[in-house]
Design a protein around this motif. Structure first.
Motif, short mmCIF file in Angstrom:
data_model
loop_
_atom_site.label_atom_id
_atom_site.label_comp_id
_atom_site.label_asym_id
_atom_site.label_seq_id
_atom_site.Cartn_x
_atom_site.Cartn_y
_atom_site.Cartn_z
N ASP A 69 0.80 -1.11 -0.49
CA ASP A 69 0.46 0.34 -0.38
C ASP A 69 0.93 1.36 0.00
O ASP A 69 2.20 1.43 0.54
N HIS A 70 0.45 2.64 -1.11
CA HIS A 70 1.34 3.51 -0.84
C HIS A 70 0.50 4.75 -0.53
O HIS A 70 -0.53 4.55 -1.68
N GLU A 71 0.81 5.79 -0.30
CA GLU A 71 -0.19 7.19 -0.52
C GLU A 71 0.88 7.85 -1.05
O GLU A 71 1.97 8.46 -0.54
N TYR A 72 0.85 8.75 -2.50
CA TYR A 72 1.15 9.12 -3.13
C TYR A 72 0.54 10.87 -2.98
O TYR A 72 -1.21 10.80 -2.00
N PRO A 73 0.98 11.92 -3.51
CA PRO A 73 0.44 12.97 -3.36
C PRO A 73 -1.66 13.30 -4.20
O PRO A 73 -2.56 13.57 -3.89
N ASP A 74 -1.19 12.37 -4.88
CA ASP A 74 -2.73 12.91 -5.87
C ASP A 74 -3.09 11.26 -6.04
O ASP A 74 -4.24 11.69 -6.15
N ILE A 75 -2.46 10.00 -5.50
CA ILE A 75 -3.35 8.57 -5.14
C ILE A 75 -2.82 7.19 -4.04
O ILE A 75 -1.73 7.57 -3.94
N THR A 76 -3.80 7.44 -3.64
CA THR A 76 -3.49 5.85 -2.45
C THR A 76 -3.76 4.61 -3.71
O THR A 76 -4.88 4.53 -3.86
N ILE A 77 -2.93 4.07 -3.51
CA ILE A 77 -2.61 2.08 -4.39
C ILE A 77 -2.38 1.08 -3.81
O ILE A 77 -1.76 1.35 -2.04
N HIS A 78 -2.71 0.28 -3.92
CA HIS A 78 -3.02 -0.98 -3.31
C HIS A 78 -2.30 -1.67 -4.36
O HIS A 78 -2.98 -2.15 -5.71
N LEU A 79 -0.81 -1.67 -4.51
CA LEU A 79 0.10 -2.70 -5.89
C LEU A 79 0.28 -4.66 -5.36
O LEU A 79 0.86 -4.31 -4.48
N PRO A 115 8.53 5.31 -5.46
CA PRO A 115 8.22 4.78 -4.49
C PRO A 115 7.58 3.95 -4.02
O PRO A 115 7.65 3.36 -3.15
N ALA A 116 5.92 3.78 -4.53
CA ALA A 116 5.97 2.31 -4.17
C ALA A 116 6.95 1.23 -4.61
O ALA A 116 6.30 0.21 -3.54
N ASP A 117 7.78 1.13 -5.24
CA ASP A 117 8.35 0.19 -5.12
C ASP A 117 8.73 0.07 -4.43
O ASP A 117 10.04 -1.22 -4.50
N ASP A 118 10.03 0.72 -3.23
CA ASP A 118 10.52 0.98 -2.62
C ASP A 118 11.06 -0.24 -1.78
O ASP A 118 12.40 -0.78 -1.82
#
Length: 129
Positions: A69-79, A115-118
């Protein structure tokens, strides 16, 4: 939260990464091929569709490598990142990406990833090495 799928496509001790185009958010950052799950699609169906649209190949979707799970400024995703292999279409094409590379885990620090891939990249390093 937006459901997103991506493919970990391995080639021996290397794996494929894709550079986002200038026209998208997180321009020129590297990522795994994939995208948003559309209503009514399974995760696997979405990944097969995204690979056809973005790189012009058909993939066989394997097991889940990792979920994040990652929160970007424009979207929150479950990858959900799946292990996948190319079964048809040959060499991936740059239909939506700026560039495509096949790298080893040791080369990860040379690229600026989304960043979601870290956490995924840390697991790739520990699993591959």
């Amino acid at each position: 939260m937006t459901q997103v799928v991506a493919a970990l496509i391995r080639q021996g001790n290397k794996f494929m990464i894709f550079q986002r185009p200038e026209t998208k958010t997180r321009a020129f950052q590297w990522e795994f091929v994939g995208g948003k799950v559309e209503p009514g699609e399974s995760l696997e169906e979405a990944l097969i569709r995204e690979c056809r649209e973005e790189i012009g190949v058909t993939v066989k979707v394997g097991d889940v490598f990792m979920e994040v799970d990652h929160e970007y400024p424009d979207i929150t995703i479950h990858l959900t990142l799946f292990n996948a292999e190319i079964t048809d279409g040959g060499i991936p094409q740059k239909l939506e990406h700026n560039d495509i590379k096949c790298i080893t885990p040791e080369e990860i620090p040379e690229y600026r990833f989304c960043p979601a891939d870290d956490e995924i990249l840390k697991k790739i390093i520990s699993d591959f090495l």
